[in-house]
Enzyme design. Structure first.
Site, mmCIF file in Angstrom:
data_model
loop_
_atom_site.group_PDB
_atom_site.id
_atom_site.type_symbol
_atom_site.label_atom_id
_atom_site.label_comp_id
_atom_site.label_asym_id
_atom_site.label_seq_id
_atom_site.Cartn_x
_atom_site.Cartn_y
_atom_site.Cartn_z
ATOM 1 N N ASP A 137 52.902 45.229 42.789
ATOM 2 C CA ASP A 137 52.409 46.108 43.871
ATOM 3 C C ASP A 137 53.524 46.844 44.615
ATOM 4 O OD1 ASP A 137 49.886 45.316 43.277
ATOM 5 O OD2 ASP A 137 49.510 44.214 45.129
ATOM 6 N N MET A 191 46.167 49.273 40.156
ATOM 7 C CA MET A 191 46.222 48.140 41.083
ATOM 8 C C MET A 191 46.945 48.515 42.375
ATOM 9 S SD MET A 191 46.641 44.612 38.993
ATOM 10 C CE MET A 191 45.153 43.674 38.667
HETATM 11 O O1 F6P Z 1 49.633 40.755 41.956
HETATM 12 C C1 F6P Z 1 49.149 41.800 42.712
HETATM 13 C C2 F6P Z 1 47.773 42.163 42.247
HETATM 14 O O2 F6P Z 1 47.819 42.546 40.895
HETATM 15 C C3 F6P Z 1 47.101 43.238 43.072
HETATM 16 O O3 F6P Z 1 47.452 44.531 42.697
HETATM 17 C C4 F6P Z 1 45.639 42.944 42.823
HETATM 18 O O4 F6P Z 1 44.869 43.388 43.900
HETATM 19 C C5 F6P Z 1 45.631 41.450 42.730
HETATM 20 O O5 F6P Z 1 46.917 41.049 42.333
HETATM 21 C C6 F6P Z 1 44.609 40.896 41.768
HETATM 22 O O6 F6P Z 1 44.644 39.517 41.856
HETATM 23 P P1 F6P Z 1 43.952 38.521 40.856
HETATM 24 O O7 F6P Z 1 44.745 38.538 39.587
HETATM 25 O O8 F6P Z 1 44.012 37.211 41.535
HETATM 26 O O9 F6P Z 1 42.568 39.047 40.624
#
Ligand code: F6P
Length: 323
Positions: free
Chosen positions: A127, A169
């Site tokens: 991010d 993301m």
């Molecule tokens: O690691 C950051 C991230 O990829 C964000 O961009 C996204 O909102 C989140 O993690 C998604 O998380 P998870 O893999 O727990 O669904």
């Protein structure tokens, strides 16, 4: 210091394995024993430990994800959870910890450090929302993955004269969307930090249609109020106002997967090596990152402060390039 541990935490990022490899090999070359903690802070609380030597981290520098596994651990956010983790570290005679992760993970590291335990973080999240860091491990690879997807979407969009809304993301920070939008030649970029109006997006798409463009591309960050689903629904309902037929694509976890590029392997190797050197030298309560072009250490409490919005000049550049 004789024995240290290392864990990866939060969302994985391409380059985490390269960072693990560097922690183990630099640690061993400095005379330290290195213990890997599986499944992030969850594994720390549960005592999921495995000794790691140089051969255990062979052939992982190019592999995506994290060989130790990762987790988002609610229990570690409680004083009881952290007490359990500290007990595990003490019972196993582990004198210092390297935490590889993003702002949530480094906030956890800060809590351990506040409890008096030696801990050093390594900045890693796709991010790029970590305060103080120019760019964190995984961002460059994720950008290139998203860019390849956008380039591919453009060829099919052009064939059918369609507009695409592509969601990348980024929960609270629009860095990925802004940068891949500029690099991918987006007509409109929608990020959480900048107020956006779906009517303006529709108008920009219509303008592109009237100018005879064969495709149009809108890049949105997942955390924006007008994410891909909301925007696509709105714009499709106003099809007569944009000209193009519209499709939406959510890239999602595709961006977190896959092997790291050269930039992330180097960044991971350098920041992780510095983290071990700092810990071995008795420094704690910091995280290593690229700061103004140099591998540097920042206080862990900085990870608790939200990153400022992207440079307005970049936002303006994106608008000026969309012609
Ligand atoms: O690691 C950051 C991230 O990829 C964000 O961009 C996204 O909102 C989140 O993690 C998604 O998380 P998870 O893999 O727990 O669904």
């Amino acid at each position: 210091m004789k024995r240290i541990a290392v864990l990866t935490s939060g969302g994985d990022a391409p380059g985490m394995n390269a960072a693990l490899r560097a922690v183990v090999r630099v640690g061993v070359s400095s005379g330290l024993e290195v213990i890997g903690v599986r499944q992030g802070y969850t594994g720390l609380i549960e005592g999921q430990l495995q000794p790691l030597g140089p051969r255990d981290v062979a052939s992982i520098i190019h592999v995506g994800g994290t060989m130790l596994g990762s987790a988002r651990c609610a229990e570690f956010r409680t004083p009881e959870g952290r007490k359990c983790a500290l007990q595990v570290l003490e019972q196993n005679a582990i004198e210092g910890l390297v935490v590889i992760g993003g702002n949530g993970s480094l906030s956890g590291a800060h809590a351990l450090s506040q409890a008096g335990y030696p801990v050093v973080g390594v900045a890693s999240t796709i991010d790029n929302d970590l305060n103080g860091a120019d760019i964190t491990i995984g961002v460059d690879t994720a950008l290139n993955t998203a860019l390849e997807a956008i380039d591919r979407l453009k060829t099919t969009a052009t064939s059918h004269q369609r507009a695409f809304v592509v969601e990348v993301m980024g929960r609270s920070h629009g860095y990925l969307a802004l940068m891949v939008g500029i690099a991918g030649g987006a007509d409109v970029i929608v990020i959480p930090e900048v107020e956006s109006d779906p009517d303006n997006v529709a108008a920009a798409l219509h303008d592109a249609y009237v100018r005879g463009k064969r495709h149009a591309m809108v890049v949105v960050a997942e955390g924006a109020k007008w994410n891909a689903t909301a925007l696509a629904t709105y714009v499709t309902n106003h099809r007569d106002r944009i000209g193009f037929e519209l499709r939406a694509t959510i890239l999602g976890h595709v961006q977190r997967g896959g092997g790291p590029g050269a930039f992330d392997r180097l960044l991971a190797s350098r920041t992780a090596a510095q983290a071990v050197d700092l810990l071995a030298a008795g420094k704690s309560g910091v995280y290593t990152a690229l700061v103004k072009g140099l591998i540097s250490a920042l206080p862990l409490e900085r990870a608790l402060v939200p990153k400022p919005p992207p440079d307005p000049e970049l936002v303006r550049l994106a608008q000026r390039l969309a012609r």
